[in-house]
Design an enzyme around this catalytic site. Structure first.
Site: not given
Length: 477
Positions: A274, A277, A305, A340, A358, A381
């Site tokens: 993590e 990341w 969208w 999360n 988004w 996202w």
């Protein structure tokens, strides 16, 4: 004016007096080292909420940092204004030879630091930036062709291959503290003077500052062994809750990474992944700053969208009729934190069930999350929206009902944040819309009165999402 052998350390998202790269380097190079923190109006004036919890968190953390530095013989000069002007002005007033700071990788911060460096140079003052908030930065982990990675797993493997014990060494501070300079001024502006009011931070299970970071880490360390098996279940206290401390630097990334890298057990290795990341997304933002406004995969900028403001507001307020989504959004609004797994569920629902851009969701999280970090928030996202690097494939769409049943099987988390559903049986709480009207009456939960009916049908929404992405992909060929 002070003697020429003095320097100024500019604290930003590194509010600690230990293992601090810029402070350590300055203390090693200069006999007198001043410290400053600026409540930057460029950042503060852009905040929508005058009771923003993050401002109070920073204010309390700065207060503790100042007290700690004073115990070490120094102290913190605190200014309120435009940092790009305040820092050069203070550097000239103090007569320092250099300004030290830790590097920031966000586009706005990079521009600010370039402005400050140029201003300082006109007065013959050097500016030194150092790596501090990550183990590896910018182009330190690159592909074999010397290009930035766009897929996480190869990046992770290269990151681990490059790592040595030297990368995890802590920067000395305490043994050099005799070089700290005590400032003449001692006033910390109040929240009111900064243009803010107190928030509900004190009512949350979150303590700011270095002491709060230490307590949060000590609590998480007792759960680290079980992290792999508990991290996806929001009703369990399985995650670290260290995000806000990483964001504002009240703890050391090197100390954390060192502990988990050498720790035994799957939980430690999963959590280390993590942290990697986090650095992956920092690297992406540095090399591709356009992602703050555009899709990493540029072909998906062509998606049209929906602009259903009523849908967006329902999502923001936790009124979608999908209990797990609503519980997630209410947790965010009430606490400034979201688990999360729920971040992925809520993001997928906004983009792939409500078909809302988004960026609107990313910006709402930016407004509400205590641990908001531009690189991680944007990266995650875009992962959920299938527009980013190494993203969830567009045809894999979270089913909110299946996610709810799998990760909150007893409905414990839902009942905590959607209390109007607390009277439902476990078998019914994930999909109250399946209850007959007479059953709703018996449970005291009438859809449309006590709790909303689903604002969209997931299967129909899923089909529309697939069509949106397929159309763009076809046009891109």
């Amino acid at each position: 004016m002070t003697e020429e052998v003095s320097a100024l350390v500019w604290f930003r998202r590194d509010l600690r007096a230990f293992d601090h790269a810029a402070l350590s380097r300055a203390l090693q190079a200069y006999t007198r080292v001043y410290c400053v923190f600026v409540f930057d109006t460029e950042i503060l004036d852009a905040l929508e909420d005058r009771d923003d919890r993050r401002v109070e968190f920073i204010w309390l953390s700065v207060k503790e940092l100042d007290a700690t530095l004073r115990q070490m013989g120094g102290g913190l000069i605190v200014r309120h204004g435009l940092a790009s002007a305040e820092v050069p002005r203070l550097a000239r007033d103090l007569g320092v030879s250099a300004v030290y700071a830790n590097r920031d990788y966000e586009p706005q911060a990079i521009r600010r630091d370039a402005t400050v460096a140029e201003d300082l140079a006109q007065s013959g003052i050097a500016m030194h930036l150092h790596k501090d908030q990550v183990i590896f930065e910018r182009d330190e982990v690159m592909s074999g062709s010397n290009r930035p990675y766009s897929v996480y797993t190869p990046y992770k493997n290269a990151w681990l291959k490059r790592l040595t014990d030297d990368d995890l060494q802590l920067h000395p501070i305490a043994e050099l503290a005799g070089h700290l300079a005590a400032p003449k001024e001692a006033k910390l502006p109040s929240l009111h003077e900064l243009g803010f009011i107190g928030s509900d931070l004190a009512s949350l299970d979150l303590k700011p500052g270095m002491s709060g970071a230490r307590e949060a880490w000590e609590q998480f360390a007792t759960r680290l062994m079980d992290y792999e098996s508990t991290r996806d279940f929001p009703a369990l206290d399985g995650t670290s809750h260290l995000g806000v401390h990483l964001r504002f630097g009240t703890l050391s990334i090197r100390a954390l990474a060192r502990h988990v890298y050498y720790a035994a057990g799957k939980g430690a290795q999963v959590w280390l992944a993590e942290l990697i990341w986090r650095e992956f997304f920092q690297m992406i933002l540095y090399h591709h700053p356009r992602v703050t406004q555009n899709a990493f995969r540029t072909e998906f900028d062509a998606i049209v969208w929906d602009e259903r403001e009523d849908y967006f507001q329902a999502w923001c307020e936790g009124r979608t009729g999908y209990p797990i989504v609503d519980a997630a959004m209410r947790q965010l609004n009430q606490t400034g934190f979201m688990h999360n797994r729920l971040r992925m569920i809520a993001a997928s629902f906004l983009v792939k069930d409500l078909h809302i851009h988004w960026l609107k969701g990313e910006r709402y999280f930016a407004r509400k999350l205590l641990d908001y970090d531009l690189a991680a928030n944007n990266g995650n996202w875009q992962w959920a929206a299938s527009t980013g690097c190494d993203a969830q494939p567009y045809f894999r769409i979270f089913n909110p009902l299946a996610q709810s049943q799998r990760f909150d099987p007893e409905g414990v988390f839902i009942k905590r944040y959607v209390p109007e559903l607390a009277g439902l049986e476990t078998r019914d709480i994930h999909a109250p819309w399946n209850l007959l009207p007479i059953e709703q009456q018996a449970c005291g939960v009438l859809l449309g009165r006590d709790y909303p009916a689903p604002i969209v049908d997931h299967e129909a929404a899923r089909a529309k999402t697939l069509a949106l992405f397929k159309a763009v992909r076809a046009d891109a060929v």
